[in-house]
Write a protein that holds these residues in place. Sequence first.
Motif, PDB file in Angstrom:
ATOM      1  N   GLU A  21      -3.296  -8.402 -13.970  1.00  0.00           N
ATOM      2  CA  GLU A  21      -4.069  -7.345 -13.334  1.00  0.00           C
ATOM      3  C   GLU A  21      -4.961  -6.540 -14.269  1.00  0.00           C
ATOM      4  O   GLU A  21      -5.970  -7.032 -14.741  1.00  0.00           O
ATOM      5  CB  GLU A  21      -3.113  -6.409 -12.568  1.00  0.00           C
ATOM      6  CG  GLU A  21      -2.447  -7.089 -11.374  1.00  0.00           C
ATOM      7  CD  GLU A  21      -1.725  -6.108 -10.483  1.00  0.00           C
ATOM      8  OE1 GLU A  21      -1.953  -4.896 -10.623  1.00  0.00           O
ATOM      9  OE2 GLU A  21      -0.937  -6.547  -9.633  1.00  0.00           O
ATOM     10  N   ASP A  22      -4.547  -5.306 -14.587  1.00  0.00           N
ATOM     11  CA  ASP A  22      -5.455  -4.268 -15.077  1.00  0.00           C
ATOM     12  C   ASP A  22      -6.141  -4.561 -16.402  1.00  0.00           C
ATOM     13  O   ASP A  22      -7.276  -4.167 -16.615  1.00  0.00           O
ATOM     14  CB  ASP A  22      -4.703  -2.935 -15.202  1.00  0.00           C
ATOM     15  CG  ASP A  22      -4.197  -2.437 -13.861  1.00  0.00           C
ATOM     16  OD1 ASP A  22      -4.700  -2.917 -12.844  1.00  0.00           O
ATOM     17  OD2 ASP A  22      -3.303  -1.579 -13.848  1.00  0.00           O
ATOM     18  N   ASP A  41       3.552   0.035  -3.138  1.00  0.00           N
ATOM     19  CA  ASP A  41       2.334  -0.181  -2.358  1.00  0.00           C
ATOM     20  C   ASP A  41       1.784   1.132  -1.815  1.00  0.00           C
ATOM     21  O   ASP A  41       0.568   1.353  -1.799  1.00  0.00           O
ATOM     22  CB  ASP A  41       2.624  -1.116  -1.183  1.00  0.00           C
ATOM     23  CG  ASP A  41       2.600  -2.585  -1.571  1.00  0.00           C
ATOM     24  OD1 ASP A  41       2.542  -2.895  -2.777  1.00  0.00           O
ATOM     25  OD2 ASP A  41       2.649  -3.428  -0.662  1.00  0.00           O
ATOM     26  N   SER A  84       0.622   3.552  -4.889  1.00  0.00           N
ATOM     27  CA  SER A  84      -0.487   3.013  -5.689  1.00  0.00           C
ATOM     28  C   SER A  84      -1.701   2.644  -4.835  1.00  0.00           C
ATOM     29  O   SER A  84      -2.672   2.083  -5.346  1.00  0.00           O
ATOM     30  CB  SER A  84      -0.027   1.782  -6.480  1.00  0.00           C
ATOM     31  OG  SER A  84       0.346   0.729  -5.614  1.00  0.00           O
ATOM     32  N   TYR A  85      -1.670   2.973  -3.555  1.00  0.00           N
ATOM     33  CA  TYR A  85      -2.722   2.566  -2.620  1.00  0.00           C
ATOM     34  C   TYR A  85      -4.103   3.023  -3.089  1.00  0.00           C
ATOM     35  O   TYR A  85      -5.037   2.222  -3.205  1.00  0.00           O
ATOM     36  CB  TYR A  85      -2.390   3.132  -1.241  1.00  0.00           C
ATOM     37  CG  TYR A  85      -3.418   2.888  -0.175  1.00  0.00           C
ATOM     38  CD1 TYR A  85      -3.561   1.629   0.405  1.00  0.00           C
ATOM     39  CD2 TYR A  85      -4.226   3.923   0.291  1.00  0.00           C
ATOM     40  CE1 TYR A  85      -4.492   1.412   1.420  1.00  0.00           C
ATOM     41  CE2 TYR A  85      -5.149   3.712   1.305  1.00  0.00           C
ATOM     42  CZ  TYR A  85      -5.283   2.456   1.855  1.00  0.00           C
ATOM     43  OH  TYR A  85      -6.201   2.244   2.858  1.00  0.00           O
ATOM     44  N   LYS A 134      -5.000   4.144  -6.036  1.00  0.00           N
ATOM     45  CA  LYS A 134      -5.271   3.598  -7.371  1.00  0.00           C
ATOM     46  C   LYS A 134      -5.823   2.179  -7.272  1.00  0.00           C
ATOM     47  O   LYS A 134      -6.787   1.812  -7.965  1.00  0.00           O
ATOM     48  CB  LYS A 134      -3.980   3.617  -8.190  1.00  0.00           C
ATOM     49  CG  LYS A 134      -4.043   2.995  -9.579  1.00  0.00           C
ATOM     50  CD  LYS A 134      -2.710   3.220 -10.287  1.00  0.00           C
ATOM     51  CE  LYS A 134      -2.643   2.548 -11.645  1.00  0.00           C
ATOM     52  NZ  LYS A 134      -2.406   1.094 -11.525  1.00  0.00           N
ATOM     53  N   GLU A 135      -5.240   1.373  -6.394  1.00  0.00           N
ATOM     54  CA  GLU A 135      -5.694  -0.004  -6.253  1.00  0.00           C
ATOM     55  C   GLU A 135      -7.058  -0.082  -5.551  1.00  0.00           C
ATOM     56  O   GLU A 135      -7.886  -0.929  -5.899  1.00  0.00           O
ATOM     57  CB  GLU A 135      -4.647  -0.814  -5.495  1.00  0.00           C
ATOM     58  CG  GLU A 135      -3.370  -1.023  -6.310  1.00  0.00           C
ATOM     59  CD  GLU A 135      -2.332  -1.860  -5.582  1.00  0.00           C
ATOM     60  OE1 GLU A 135      -2.492  -2.087  -4.362  1.00  0.00           O
ATOM     61  OE2 GLU A 135      -1.354  -2.268  -6.233  1.00  0.00           O
ATOM     62  N   SER A 170      -9.765   0.310  -8.025  1.00  0.00           N
ATOM     63  CA  SER A 170      -9.861  -0.713  -9.071  1.00  0.00           C
ATOM     64  C   SER A 170     -10.873  -1.772  -8.685  1.00  0.00           C
ATOM     65  O   SER A 170     -11.169  -1.965  -7.498  1.00  0.00           O
ATOM     66  CB  SER A 170      -8.497  -1.374  -9.288  1.00  0.00           C
ATOM     67  OG  SER A 170      -7.513  -0.433  -9.565  1.00  0.00           O
ATOM     68  N   HIS A 199      -7.454  -5.657  -3.938  1.00  0.00           N
ATOM     69  CA  HIS A 199      -6.014  -5.731  -4.191  1.00  0.00           C
ATOM     70  C   HIS A 199      -5.273  -5.821  -2.869  1.00  0.00           C
ATOM     71  O   HIS A 199      -5.502  -5.024  -1.958  1.00  0.00           O
ATOM     72  CB  HIS A 199      -5.532  -4.500  -4.962  1.00  0.00           C
ATOM     73  CG  HIS A 199      -5.944  -4.489  -6.396  1.00  0.00           C
ATOM     74  ND1 HIS A 199      -5.067  -4.787  -7.416  1.00  0.00           N
ATOM     75  CD2 HIS A 199      -7.133  -4.232  -6.971  1.00  0.00           C
ATOM     76  CE1 HIS A 199      -5.714  -4.698  -8.577  1.00  0.00           C
ATOM     77  NE2 HIS A 199      -6.966  -4.365  -8.324  1.00  0.00           N
ATOM     78  N   ASN A 247      -2.206  -5.074  -0.717  1.00  0.00           N
ATOM     79  CA  ASN A 247      -0.989  -4.286  -0.587  1.00  0.00           C
ATOM     80  C   ASN A 247      -0.681  -4.207   0.902  1.00  0.00           C
ATOM     81  O   ASN A 247      -1.504  -4.609   1.745  1.00  0.00           O
ATOM     82  CB  ASN A 247      -1.117  -2.905  -1.237  1.00  0.00           C
ATOM     83  CG  ASN A 247      -2.288  -2.119  -0.705  1.00  0.00           C
ATOM     84  OD1 ASN A 247      -2.450  -1.966   0.502  1.00  0.00           O
ATOM     85  ND2 ASN A 247      -3.135  -1.614  -1.612  1.00  0.00           N
TER      86      ASN A 247
END
Length: 468
Positions: free
Chosen positions: A230-231, A374, A377-378, A380-381, A384, A388, A390
């Motif tokens: 990922e990141d 999930d 971090s919703y 945050k994703e 990105s 993503h 989730n």
Amino acid sequence: MPDPGPSPLQSSLPGAAASFTARVLADAAAHGHAVPQLPTEAPAVQQLPTDTPAVPAASRPEAPTGAPAGIPAGLPTGLPAAALTATPTAAPAVGPSAVAPASPPDPGWVPRGPSGLGTAGLSLAARPESPASPVAPVAAPADALIIPGLYWHPVPEPDPVRVEEVSLRIKSWAVDEVQLFPEDWEGQFDGFSVGRYMVACHPDAPTVEHLMVATRLMVAENAVDDIYCEDHGGSPIGLGGRLLLAHTALDPLYSTAEYQPQWAESLHADAPRRAYRSAMEYFVRQATPSQADRFRHDMARLHLGYLAEGAWAETDHTPEVWEYLVMRQFNNFRPCPTITDTVGGYELPADLHAQPAMQRVLALAGNACTIVNDLYSYTKELASPGRHLNLPVVLADRENLSEKDGYLKAVEVHNDLMRDFEAASAELAAVCPVPSVLRFLKGVAVWVDGNHYWHQTNTYRYSLPDFW
């Protein structure tokens, strides 16, 4: 710094374990069987979820036929006596905290566990009244992230002395022993707050070194996820080969004299493999062979989940909701609670760990923990690069829901998983009241609560969508 000693335990596991053990042993004593004399202090009994009405005494089921009306003094409870009484909490729609009223110790009733969102978490057999114990309530921190309607349990703040010591040691390990990250990643490493995370999840660890076993593995697992998947440069392209080589740092290669040295040298080739190799070396010194093999198995599950998610990303495929949940049962937190006995300094025997009922408990615990991730971090994703997957995103896409409704449906899924986990734990404790089983179930429940606490309080990493 001297070892500050263990912190108090807390648990979301219903009180069925202790009360059922007492009943079984009391019945054994009544029939002339030998009963070991262990401490008499019973753990506090958990109350009903706050969003569930109390069951009137007249409608409660009768105690099982032949069960003694009272529990004789001197019988073991089967659980550590220091258990706290955090009550299941549906977070309020408004307000910064959720408070759990205390519940008194009472081994004279057996909670049973119907599951599913909106049902009573427990139904109660008739029990004698007991005076309330003066136990302070536990509240969510004032700056915690509150997801309205989410089913969770407040926990005490983790021991700050242990948090500081673990944080210092893990930073030294990451920087000096395995050269895990470049200098410009240091802020992200510190913001992860892994010391606070692991102390909250393992309050029964007998020493800081026991905590470090879990902390190194947690950091190594996140390095693999970030760097391979990922990141920090992760990609689904070639992921299988990278994961296979990294997995051999946990599950070693046995090859010929000509090729074995080349494999051994490869374990130092990148940060994820260095971290896996070192963390596993520390782990096997503390673990029994069966505990180490159990962990390797669960890590293979994790890597299989990484591969499924990577394959979907590579083909731009959005799975059905049930398919996504299949992937998340593998790509989840399961390797972390599965080592709770190693970190606690005891062992759940391999044949008991392998029982289908225990495997179900562990799967449900891992699934609930992962949906928590999930949810928190919703945003945050979404911020990105790339798309993503989730649970809220998959629900919105596959069930034609708005973003908000997809998120709220994911909260419901999490709540169902949590209640199913707690019901399965209570059922297993009732049919198998072996002390190591009861302690392991408690440890898994504590891990689930600690995992939620860390997500809820880690405002460096997480924020919530503006749906309320």
